[in-house]
Write an enzyme that holds these catalytic residues in place. Structure first.
Site, PDB file in Angstrom:
ATOM      1  CG  ASP A   1       1.746   4.075  -9.834  1.00 11.21           C
ATOM      2  OD1 ASP A   1       0.708   4.702  -9.882  1.00 11.21           O
ATOM      3  OD2 ASP A   1       1.540   2.713  -9.658  1.00 11.21           O
TER       4      ASP A   1
ATOM      5  CG  ASP B   1      10.727   9.270  -6.515  1.00  9.57           C
ATOM      6  OD1 ASP B   1      10.300  10.136  -7.554  1.00  9.57           O
ATOM      7  OD2 ASP B   1      11.667   9.545  -6.102  1.00  9.57           O
TER       8      ASP B   1
ATOM      9  CB  ILE C   1       2.589   2.542  -0.943  1.00  5.06           C
ATOM     10  CG1 ILE C   1       1.381   3.238  -0.962  1.00  5.06           C
ATOM     11  CG2 ILE C   1       2.602   1.188  -0.346  1.00  5.06           C
ATOM     12  CD1 ILE C   1       0.317   2.822  -1.677  1.00  5.06           C
ATOM     13  CG  ASP C   2       1.984   5.751  -4.040  1.00  4.93           C
ATOM     14  OD1 ASP C   2       2.295   4.470  -4.441  1.00  4.93           O
ATOM     15  OD2 ASP C   2       0.895   6.119  -4.072  1.00  4.93           O
TER      16      ASP C   2
ATOM     17  CD1 TRP D   1      -6.818   3.564   6.905  1.00  8.38           C
ATOM     18  CD2 TRP D   1      -5.406   3.137   5.103  1.00  8.38           C
ATOM     19  NE1 TRP D   1      -7.125   2.269   6.322  1.00  8.38           N
ATOM     20  CE2 TRP D   1      -6.058   2.142   5.217  1.00  8.38           C
ATOM     21  CE3 TRP D   1      -4.371   3.007   4.241  1.00  8.38           C
ATOM     22  CZ2 TRP D   1      -6.171   0.952   4.355  1.00  8.38           C
ATOM     23  CZ3 TRP D   1      -4.275   2.218   3.534  1.00  8.38           C
ATOM     24  CH2 TRP D   1      -5.081   0.799   3.461  1.00  8.38           C
TER      25      TRP D   1
ATOM     26  CD  GLU E   1      -3.018   5.908  -4.632  1.00  6.03           C
ATOM     27  OE1 GLU E   1      -2.675   5.140  -3.764  1.00  6.03           O
ATOM     28  OE2 GLU E   1      -3.700   5.758  -5.541  1.00  6.03           O
TER      29      GLU E   1
END
Length: 313
Positions: A36, A97, A152-153, A172, A206
Protein backbone atom coordinates in the site's frame (compact mmCIF):
# COMPACT_ATOMS: atom_id res chain seq x y z
CA UNK A 1 5.18 7.74 20.80
CA UNK A 2 5.78 9.46 17.46
CA UNK A 3 9.07 9.34 15.61
CA UNK A 4 11.60 11.83 16.95
CA UNK A 5 13.35 13.97 14.37
CA UNK A 6 16.77 12.73 15.48
CA UNK A 7 15.87 9.29 14.12
CA UNK A 8 15.77 10.61 10.60
CA UNK A 9 19.01 12.55 10.92
CA UNK A 10 20.58 10.06 8.58
CA UNK A 11 18.58 11.62 5.78
CA UNK A 12 20.76 14.73 5.91
CA UNK A 13 23.72 12.55 4.96
CA UNK A 14 22.26 11.55 1.62
CA UNK A 15 24.49 12.16 -1.34
CA UNK A 16 23.76 14.90 -3.86
CA UNK A 17 20.75 14.22 -6.07
CA UNK A 18 21.46 12.89 -9.55
CA UNK A 19 18.43 12.66 -11.80
CA UNK A 20 17.96 9.05 -12.89
CA UNK A 21 17.34 8.04 -16.48
CA UNK A 22 13.95 6.42 -16.18
CA UNK A 23 11.74 4.71 -18.69
CA UNK A 24 8.14 3.72 -18.13
CA UNK A 25 9.09 1.04 -15.58
CA UNK A 26 11.57 2.06 -12.88
CA UNK A 27 14.12 -0.64 -12.10
CA UNK A 28 14.38 -0.61 -8.30
CA UNK A 29 17.19 -1.88 -6.06
CA UNK A 30 17.88 -1.96 -2.33
CA UNK A 31 15.11 -2.43 0.23
CA UNK A 32 11.79 -1.87 -1.51
CA UNK A 33 9.53 -4.32 0.35
CA UNK A 34 6.27 -2.41 0.73
CA UNK A 35 2.48 -2.80 0.84
CA UNK A 36 0.00 0.00 0.00
CA UNK A 37 2.62 2.61 -0.98
CA UNK A 38 2.21 6.38 -0.87
CA UNK A 39 5.00 8.30 -2.61
CA UNK A 40 6.10 11.91 -2.29
CA UNK A 41 9.23 13.92 -3.15
CA UNK A 42 10.66 16.45 -0.70
CA UNK A 43 13.43 18.55 -2.20
CA UNK A 44 15.79 15.93 -3.73
CA UNK A 45 14.60 12.94 -1.70
CA UNK A 46 11.84 10.49 -2.56
CA UNK A 47 9.86 8.98 0.32
CA UNK A 48 7.45 6.05 0.25
CA UNK A 49 5.18 5.26 3.20
CA UNK A 50 3.85 1.71 3.55
CA UNK A 51 1.47 -0.44 5.58
CA UNK A 52 3.23 -2.15 8.49
CA UNK A 53 4.46 -1.77 12.05
CA UNK A 54 4.15 1.89 12.96
CA UNK A 55 3.96 2.83 9.24
CA UNK A 56 7.08 1.81 7.36
CA UNK A 57 9.16 4.46 5.56
CA UNK A 58 11.44 4.04 2.54
CA UNK A 59 13.64 6.75 1.07
CA UNK A 60 15.74 7.25 -2.06
CA UNK A 61 17.89 10.04 -3.45
CA UNK A 62 17.40 8.93 -7.05
CA UNK A 63 14.01 7.18 -7.11
CA UNK A 64 15.50 3.77 -7.89
CA UNK A 65 17.80 2.76 -5.00
CA UNK A 66 15.78 2.50 -1.79
CA UNK A 67 16.58 2.10 1.91
CA UNK A 68 14.46 1.91 5.04
CA UNK A 69 14.19 4.71 7.61
CA UNK A 70 12.71 4.59 11.12
CA UNK A 71 8.98 3.92 11.38
CA UNK A 72 6.58 6.74 12.22
CA UNK A 73 4.85 5.31 15.32
CA UNK A 74 6.98 3.57 17.92
CA UNK A 75 3.98 2.50 19.99
CA UNK A 76 0.20 2.47 19.65
CA UNK A 77 -1.74 5.66 20.32
CA UNK A 78 -4.32 5.52 23.10
CA UNK A 79 -7.27 6.48 20.90
CA UNK A 80 -6.69 3.61 18.45
CA UNK A 81 -8.10 1.04 20.85
CA UNK A 82 -11.05 3.25 21.75
CA UNK A 83 -12.42 2.99 18.22
CA UNK A 84 -10.96 -0.38 17.18
CA UNK A 85 -10.81 -2.57 20.32
CA UNK A 86 -9.65 -5.67 18.44
CA UNK A 87 -6.55 -3.76 17.36
CA UNK A 88 -5.30 -3.55 20.97
CA UNK A 89 -1.64 -4.48 21.41
CA UNK A 90 -0.81 -3.98 17.73
CA UNK A 91 1.08 -1.24 15.91
CA UNK A 92 0.11 -2.55 12.47
CA UNK A 93 -1.03 0.58 10.61
CA UNK A 94 -2.61 0.43 7.17
CA UNK A 95 -2.48 2.37 3.92
CA UNK A 96 -0.86 5.71 4.79
CA UNK A 97 -1.41 8.62 2.42
CA UNK A 98 1.10 11.49 2.63
CA UNK A 99 0.72 14.83 0.88
CA UNK A 100 1.79 18.45 1.18
CA UNK A 101 -0.99 21.01 1.67
CA UNK A 102 -0.86 24.61 2.88
CA UNK A 103 2.80 24.33 3.86
CA UNK A 104 2.38 21.25 6.06
CA UNK A 105 2.77 17.52 5.40
CA UNK A 106 -0.41 15.56 6.20
CA UNK A 107 -0.47 11.80 6.71
CA UNK A 108 -3.83 10.00 6.80
CA UNK A 109 -3.80 6.33 7.78
CA UNK A 110 -6.08 3.46 8.84
CA UNK A 111 -6.55 1.46 12.01
CA UNK A 112 -8.51 -1.75 11.44
CA UNK A 113 -8.47 -5.53 11.51
CA UNK A 114 -8.85 -7.82 8.53
CA UNK A 115 -12.41 -8.35 7.32
CA UNK A 116 -14.00 -5.92 9.78
CA UNK A 117 -15.88 -2.64 9.32
CA UNK A 118 -14.86 -1.51 12.81
CA UNK A 119 -12.21 0.91 11.60
CA UNK A 120 -10.82 4.40 12.06
CA UNK A 121 -8.95 6.89 9.91
CA UNK A 122 -6.30 8.88 11.77
CA UNK A 123 -4.19 11.90 10.94
CA UNK A 124 -0.65 12.97 11.77
CA UNK A 125 1.22 15.99 10.42
CA UNK A 126 4.66 17.57 10.35
CA UNK A 127 6.40 20.68 9.09
CA UNK A 128 8.41 18.44 6.77
CA UNK A 129 9.17 14.75 6.36
CA UNK A 130 12.89 15.12 6.96
CA UNK A 131 12.28 17.15 10.14
CA UNK A 132 10.17 14.38 11.65
CA UNK A 133 8.41 15.16 14.96
CA UNK A 134 5.02 14.07 13.65
CA UNK A 135 2.07 15.56 15.53
CA UNK A 136 -0.89 13.35 16.41
CA UNK A 137 -3.96 15.10 15.00
CA UNK A 138 -6.27 12.38 16.24
CA UNK A 139 -9.16 10.45 14.79
CA UNK A 140 -10.75 11.75 11.58
CA UNK A 141 -13.69 9.41 11.03
CA UNK A 142 -14.82 5.95 12.08
CA UNK A 143 -17.04 3.11 10.91
CA UNK A 144 -18.77 0.33 12.82
CA UNK A 145 -20.50 -2.90 11.97
CA UNK A 146 -23.70 -0.97 11.30
CA UNK A 147 -22.19 1.04 8.43
CA UNK A 148 -22.29 -0.17 4.82
CA UNK A 149 -18.78 1.18 4.21
CA UNK A 150 -15.37 0.87 5.82
CA UNK A 151 -13.19 3.76 7.04
CA UNK A 152 -9.86 2.64 5.63
CA UNK A 153 -7.58 3.51 2.69
CA UNK A 154 -7.75 7.33 2.94
CA UNK A 155 -6.57 9.59 0.11
CA UNK A 156 -6.23 13.37 0.40
CA UNK A 157 -7.51 14.95 -2.83
CA UNK A 158 -7.35 18.58 -3.93
CA UNK A 159 -10.11 19.76 -6.26
CA UNK A 160 -9.49 22.12 -9.19
CA UNK A 161 -9.83 25.11 -6.84
CA UNK A 162 -7.39 23.72 -4.28
CA UNK A 163 -10.00 22.63 -1.74
CA UNK A 164 -9.20 19.44 0.25
CA UNK A 165 -11.35 16.29 0.11
CA UNK A 166 -10.86 12.80 1.50
CA UNK A 167 -11.55 9.70 -0.58
CA UNK A 168 -11.72 6.44 1.34
CA UNK A 169 -13.43 3.11 1.58
CA UNK A 170 -13.21 -0.57 1.07
CA UNK A 171 -15.52 -3.40 0.08
CA UNK A 172 -19.25 -3.36 0.94
CA UNK A 173 -20.84 -0.29 -0.74
CA UNK A 174 -17.52 0.89 -2.14
CA UNK A 175 -15.43 4.04 -2.47
CA UNK A 176 -16.58 7.29 -0.84
CA UNK A 177 -15.49 10.92 -0.81
CA UNK A 178 -16.18 13.77 1.61
CA UNK A 179 -15.09 17.39 1.84
CA UNK A 180 -12.52 18.47 4.45
CA UNK A 181 -12.39 21.63 6.52
CA UNK A 182 -9.06 23.22 5.48
CA UNK A 183 -8.54 24.62 8.99
CA UNK A 184 -8.82 21.23 10.72
CA UNK A 185 -8.33 18.81 7.78
CA UNK A 186 -11.30 16.86 9.13
CA UNK A 187 -14.54 15.97 7.29
CA UNK A 188 -17.41 18.38 6.91
CA UNK A 189 -20.63 17.75 5.03
CA UNK A 190 -21.95 14.82 3.06
CA UNK A 191 -20.37 11.50 2.10
CA UNK A 192 -20.69 10.66 -1.61
CA UNK A 193 -20.48 7.20 -3.21
CA UNK A 194 -18.28 7.22 -6.32
CA UNK A 195 -17.31 3.61 -7.22
CA UNK A 196 -18.29 0.07 -6.29
CA UNK A 197 -17.73 -3.52 -7.33
CA UNK A 198 -21.11 -5.29 -7.38
CA UNK A 199 -19.61 -8.17 -9.40
CA UNK A 200 -18.34 -9.69 -6.13
CA UNK A 201 -20.52 -10.72 -3.21
CA UNK A 202 -18.53 -8.59 -0.76
CA UNK A 203 -18.01 -5.57 -3.03
CA UNK A 204 -14.24 -6.01 -3.35
CA UNK A 205 -12.95 -2.53 -4.15
CA UNK A 206 -10.58 -0.30 -2.14
CA UNK A 207 -7.52 1.99 -2.21
CA UNK A 208 -8.77 5.12 -4.02
CA UNK A 209 -6.30 7.59 -5.49
CA UNK A 210 -7.74 10.65 -7.26
CA UNK A 211 -6.00 13.29 -9.35
CA UNK A 212 -7.28 16.24 -11.40
CA UNK A 213 -6.04 16.61 -14.98
CA UNK A 214 -7.29 18.56 -18.00
CA UNK A 215 -10.85 19.03 -16.78
CA UNK A 216 -11.36 15.54 -15.30
CA UNK A 217 -10.99 13.88 -11.93
CA UNK A 218 -9.37 10.48 -12.42
CA UNK A 219 -10.14 7.80 -9.85
CA UNK A 220 -7.76 4.86 -9.53
CA UNK A 221 -8.78 1.95 -7.29
CA UNK A 222 -7.98 -1.70 -6.55
CA UNK A 223 -10.52 -4.47 -7.06
CA UNK A 224 -10.71 -8.11 -6.00
CA UNK A 225 -8.36 -9.58 -3.38
CA UNK A 226 -4.99 -8.69 -1.91
CA UNK A 227 -2.86 -10.22 0.80
CA UNK A 228 -2.68 -13.79 -0.54
CA UNK A 229 0.84 -13.64 -1.91
CA UNK A 230 1.13 -15.09 -5.42
CA UNK A 231 -2.54 -16.11 -5.20
CA UNK A 232 -3.68 -12.50 -4.87
CA UNK A 233 -6.14 -11.37 -7.56
CA UNK A 234 -5.82 -7.60 -7.06
CA UNK A 235 -6.19 -5.41 -10.16
CA UNK A 236 -5.95 -1.65 -10.69
CA UNK A 237 -8.91 0.09 -12.33
CA UNK A 238 -9.64 3.68 -13.38
CA UNK A 239 -12.58 5.95 -14.16
CA UNK A 240 -13.12 9.69 -14.55
CA UNK A 241 -15.60 12.45 -13.79
CA UNK A 242 -16.05 16.16 -14.41
CA UNK A 243 -17.12 16.68 -10.77
CA UNK A 244 -15.10 15.43 -7.83
CA UNK A 245 -18.24 13.88 -6.32
CA UNK A 246 -19.06 12.02 -9.54
CA UNK A 247 -20.55 10.37 -11.38
CA UNK A 248 -17.37 8.56 -12.47
CA UNK A 249 -17.42 6.64 -15.75
CA UNK A 250 -15.17 3.93 -17.13
CA UNK A 251 -13.62 4.09 -20.61
CA UNK A 252 -16.77 2.55 -22.14
CA UNK A 253 -19.04 5.15 -20.57
CA UNK A 254 -20.41 2.94 -17.80
CA UNK A 255 -20.98 4.23 -14.27
CA UNK A 256 -18.14 3.10 -11.96
CA UNK A 257 -20.74 2.38 -9.28
CA UNK A 258 -21.77 -0.52 -11.52
CA UNK A 259 -18.49 -1.61 -13.13
CA UNK A 260 -15.77 -0.35 -10.71
CA UNK A 261 -13.86 1.08 -13.72
CA UNK A 262 -11.66 0.01 -16.60
CA UNK A 263 -8.80 -2.37 -15.80
CA UNK A 264 -5.33 -0.81 -16.02
CA UNK A 265 -3.05 -3.49 -14.55
CA UNK A 266 -3.51 -7.18 -13.76
CA UNK A 267 0.16 -8.00 -13.18
CA UNK A 268 2.34 -10.52 -15.00
CA UNK A 269 4.20 -13.78 -14.46
CA UNK A 270 6.51 -12.25 -11.86
CA UNK A 271 4.41 -9.48 -10.31
CA UNK A 272 1.12 -10.86 -9.01
CA UNK A 273 -1.89 -8.93 -7.75
CA UNK A 274 -0.88 -5.28 -8.29
CA UNK A 275 -2.78 -2.73 -6.23
CA UNK A 276 -2.79 -0.31 -3.31
CA UNK A 277 -1.81 2.31 -5.89
CA UNK A 278 -0.94 5.98 -5.49
CA UNK A 279 -0.64 8.53 -8.31
CA UNK A 280 1.77 11.42 -7.83
CA UNK A 281 3.05 13.89 -10.42
CA UNK A 282 2.54 11.55 -13.40
CA UNK A 283 4.08 8.64 -11.52
CA UNK A 284 2.04 5.64 -10.39
CA UNK A 285 3.24 3.41 -7.55
CA UNK A 286 1.67 0.21 -6.31
CA UNK A 287 2.65 -3.00 -4.61
CA UNK A 288 2.69 -6.42 -6.24
CA UNK A 289 3.65 -9.86 -4.96
CA UNK A 290 6.99 -11.12 -6.26
CA UNK A 291 6.64 -14.67 -7.57
CA UNK A 292 10.44 -15.03 -7.53
CA UNK A 293 10.57 -14.21 -3.80
CA UNK A 294 7.83 -16.29 -2.17
CA UNK A 295 5.15 -13.68 -2.90
CA UNK A 296 6.79 -10.86 -0.92
CA UNK A 297 4.97 -7.54 -1.55
CA UNK A 298 7.26 -4.99 -3.18
CA UNK A 299 7.14 -1.45 -4.47
CA UNK A 300 6.64 -0.94 -8.21
CA UNK A 301 6.94 2.44 -9.93
CA UNK A 302 5.96 3.48 -13.45
CA UNK A 303 5.78 6.72 -15.35
CA UNK A 304 2.08 7.30 -16.04
CA UNK A 305 1.26 8.11 -19.66
CA UNK A 306 -1.95 9.38 -21.25
CA UNK A 307 -3.71 8.48 -24.48
CA UNK A 308 -6.92 10.17 -25.65
CA UNK A 309 -7.63 11.36 -22.12
CA UNK A 310 -7.08 8.01 -20.40
CA UNK A 311 -4.15 6.68 -18.33
CA UNK A 312 -1.76 4.00 -19.54
CA UNK A 313 1.77 2.67 -18.95
Amino acid sequence: MLLDKTKVGLLTLLTAFIAPVLGSFWELTGDYVCHDPSIIKEESTWFTFCTGDGIQVLYSNDGTTWARAAQIFLSELSWWNTYVPDHAGSIDVWAPDVQLYNGRVWMYYSISTFGSKVSAIGLASATSISAGSWRDDGVIMTSTGSNDYNCIDPNLVLDKDGNPWLAFGSFWSGIKITKLDPSTMKPTGSIYSIAANPSTTDGAIEAPSIIYRDGYYYLFASIDYCCKGVNSTYKIVYSRATSITGPYYDKDGNDALQTSGTVLDTGNDRWKGPGGEDVYDNVIVRHAYDATDNGTPKLLINDLSWSDGWPTY
